[in-house]
Motif scaffolding. Structure first.
Motif, PDB file in Angstrom:
ATOM      1  N   ALA A  35      52.398   3.338  52.195  1.00  0.00           N
ATOM      2  CA  ALA A  35      53.610   4.180  51.211  1.00  0.00           C
ATOM      3  C   ALA A  35      53.837   3.897  50.511  1.00  0.00           C
ATOM      4  CB  ALA A  35      55.183   4.782  51.786  1.00  0.00           C
ATOM      5  N   GLU A  36      53.693   2.359  50.159  1.00  0.00           N
ATOM      6  CA  GLU A  36      53.688   1.931  48.594  1.00  0.00           C
ATOM      7  C   GLU A  36      52.400   2.013  47.515  1.00  0.00           C
ATOM      8  OE1 GLU A  36      53.415  -2.665  47.178  1.00  0.00           O
ATOM      9  OE2 GLU A  36      54.745  -2.492  48.807  1.00  0.00           O
ATOM     10  N   LEU A  37      50.865   2.259  48.621  1.00  0.00           N
ATOM     11  CA  LEU A  37      50.071   2.684  47.748  1.00  0.00           C
ATOM     12  C   LEU A  37      50.127   3.807  47.096  1.00  0.00           C
ATOM     13  CD1 LEU A  37      47.595   1.086  49.977  1.00  0.00           C
ATOM     14  CD2 LEU A  37      47.575   0.276  47.627  1.00  0.00           C
ATOM     15  N   ALA A  38      50.961   4.785  48.210  1.00  0.00           N
ATOM     16  CA  ALA A  38      51.005   6.539  47.329  1.00  0.00           C
ATOM     17  C   ALA A  38      51.878   6.390  46.584  1.00  0.00           C
ATOM     18  CB  ALA A  38      51.622   7.078  48.456  1.00  0.00           C
ATOM     19  N   GLU A  39      53.389   5.919  46.360  1.00  0.00           N
ATOM     20  CA  GLU A  39      54.105   5.693  45.496  1.00  0.00           C
ATOM     21  C   GLU A  39      53.317   5.115  44.066  1.00  0.00           C
ATOM     22  OE1 GLU A  39      58.092   5.920  43.330  1.00  0.00           O
ATOM     23  OE2 GLU A  39      57.411   6.548  45.480  1.00  0.00           O
ATOM     24  N   ALA A  40      52.278   4.284  44.674  1.00  0.00           N
ATOM     25  CA  ALA A  40      51.842   3.160  42.695  1.00  0.00           C
ATOM     26  C   ALA A  40      50.875   4.149  42.197  1.00  0.00           C
ATOM     27  CB  ALA A  40      51.038   2.069  43.438  1.00  0.00           C
ATOM     28  N   GLY A  41      50.120   5.357  42.962  1.00  0.00           N
ATOM     29  CA  GLY A  41      49.706   6.527  42.448  1.00  0.00           C
ATOM     30  C   GLY A  41      48.299   6.792  42.982  1.00  0.00           C
ATOM     31  N   PHE A  42      48.529   5.560  44.360  1.00  0.00           N
ATOM     32  CA  PHE A  42      46.465   6.007  44.863  1.00  0.00           C
ATOM     33  C   PHE A  42      45.950   7.246  45.841  1.00  0.00           C
ATOM     34  CE2 PHE A  42      47.327   1.564  43.369  1.00  0.00           C
ATOM     35  CZ  PHE A  42      46.159   1.298  43.286  1.00  0.00           C
ATOM     36  N   GLY A  43      47.199   7.457  46.394  1.00  0.00           N
ATOM     37  CA  GLY A  43      47.241   9.073  46.892  1.00  0.00           C
ATOM     38  C   GLY A  43      47.440   8.451  48.839  1.00  0.00           C
ATOM     39  N   ASP A  44      46.882   9.365  49.445  1.00  0.00           N
ATOM     40  CA  ASP A  44      46.623   9.337  50.567  1.00  0.00           C
ATOM     41  C   ASP A  44      46.362   7.918  51.627  1.00  0.00           C
ATOM     42  OD1 ASP A  44      47.648   9.091  53.620  1.00  0.00           O
ATOM     43  OD2 ASP A  44      47.473  11.687  54.037  1.00  0.00           O
ATOM     44  N   ILE A  45      46.871   7.203  51.314  1.00  0.00           N
ATOM     45  CA  ILE A  45      44.952   6.066  52.594  1.00  0.00           C
ATOM     46  C   ILE A  45      45.142   6.682  53.819  1.00  0.00           C
ATOM     47  CG2 ILE A  45      44.267   4.068  52.394  1.00  0.00           C
ATOM     48  CD1 ILE A  45      44.952   4.782  49.698  1.00  0.00           C
ATOM     49  N   LYS A  46      44.219   6.991  54.531  1.00  0.00           N
ATOM     50  CA  LYS A  46      44.055   6.784  55.762  1.00  0.00           C
ATOM     51  C   LYS A  46      44.319   6.141  56.285  1.00  0.00           C
ATOM     52  CE  LYS A  46      44.095  12.221  54.858  1.00  0.00           C
ATOM     53  NZ  LYS A  46      45.149  12.170  55.172  1.00  0.00           N
ATOM     54  N   GLY A  47      44.644   5.729  58.184  1.00  0.00           N
ATOM     55  CA  GLY A  47      45.482   5.121  58.266  1.00  0.00           C
ATOM     56  C   GLY A  47      43.241   4.691  58.721  1.00  0.00           C
ATOM     57  N   GLY A  48      42.687   4.938  58.470  1.00  0.00           N
ATOM     58  CA  GLY A  48      40.999   5.065  59.285  1.00  0.00           C
ATOM     59  C   GLY A  48      40.207   4.320  58.413  1.00  0.00           C
ATOM     60  N   THR A  49      40.831   4.482  56.753  1.00  0.00           N
ATOM     61  CA  THR A  49      40.513   3.414  55.736  1.00  0.00           C
ATOM     62  C   THR A  49      41.384   2.096  56.029  1.00  0.00           C
ATOM     63  OG1 THR A  49      39.612   5.213  54.735  1.00  0.00           O
ATOM     64  CG2 THR A  49      40.429   3.055  53.790  1.00  0.00           C
ATOM     65  N   LEU A  50      42.765   1.929  56.120  1.00  0.00           N
ATOM     66  CA  LEU A  50      43.531   0.626  55.923  1.00  0.00           C
ATOM     67  C   LEU A  50      43.451  -0.249  57.127  1.00  0.00           C
ATOM     68  CD1 LEU A  50      45.577  -0.454  54.331  1.00  0.00           C
ATOM     69  CD2 LEU A  50      47.284   0.978  55.776  1.00  0.00           C
ATOM     70  N   TYR A  51      43.457   0.462  58.277  1.00  0.00           N
ATOM     71  CA  TYR A  51      43.731  -0.556  59.799  1.00  0.00           C
ATOM     72  C   TYR A  51      42.241  -1.254  59.894  1.00  0.00           C
ATOM     73  CZ  TYR A  51      48.404   0.861  60.442  1.00  0.00           C
ATOM     74  OH  TYR A  51      49.147   1.918  59.837  1.00  0.00           O
ATOM     75  N   PRO A  52      40.878  -1.171  59.375  1.00  0.00           N
ATOM     76  CA  PRO A  52      40.500  -2.086  59.806  1.00  0.00           C
ATOM     77  C   PRO A  52      40.195  -2.786  58.255  1.00  0.00           C
ATOM     78  CG  PRO A  52      39.057   0.596  60.258  1.00  0.00           C
ATOM     79  CD  PRO A  52      41.283   0.738  59.113  1.00  0.00           C
TER      80      PRO A  52
END
Length: 115
Positions: A35-52
Motif C-alpha cells: 500500500a505504501e509503495l502504491a501511494e508513492a506511485g509505484f503502482g500495484d505490487i503483486k504478492g507474487g513479486t513482494l513476498y518472494p
C-alpha cells in the motif's frame, strides 16, 4: 496518486531498495508495504513479486520476521530492518543516486555538434 506504468525491469532493479525504505518507520507487514509503495506511485505490487522479495531479504538477514496476532483476524507476519538492512539501504541508496545521475546525464540532450 496515480501510478505511472513503469517498465517492469526498471521496477525490479529498484524494488528491493524501495521495500527496505518502507521499513524505516518500524516493523510492518506485506499488505502495508504494498500500500505504501502504491501511494508513492509505484503502482500495484503483486504478492507474487513482494513476498518472494521479502523472503530473500529475510534469508539475507536484512530483515527479521515476527508473527503477531491479528485484531479480529488471522495473524500477520511483520518485517523489521536489521542493522545490516539499514546499511544495505544506505549503501544501495548512495549507489542508486550515482547510477540515476549517470543515466540522466547520458539521456540528456546534448548541444548539436558544430559544423
Amino acid at each position: 496518486m496515480s501510478a505511472t506504468p513503469y517498465r517492469s525491469e526498471w521496477l525490479r532493479g529498484v524494488l528491493e531498495l524501495c521495500v527496505l525504505r518502507t521499513m524505516t518507520g518500524g516493523p510492518t507487514y506485506g499488505y502495508a508495504i504494498a500500500a505504501e509503495l502504491a501511494e508513492a506511485g509505484f503502482g500495484d505490487i503483486k504478492g507474487g513479486t513482494l513476498y518472494p522479495l521479502l523472503g530473500r531479504l529475510e534469508k539475507s538477514a536484512l530483515v527479521t520476521v515476527e508473527w503477531r496476532a491479528g485484531e479480529g483476524g488471522p495473524g500477520r507476519k511483520y518485517f523489521a530492518l536489521t542493522d545490516a538492512g539499514r546499511e544495505a539501504l544506505e549503501q544501495g541508496t548512495s549507489q542508486w543516486r550515482v547510477f540515476a545521475a549517470t543515466v540522466g546525464s547520458h539521456l540528456s540532450p546534448t548541444p548539436a555538434a558544430s559544423r
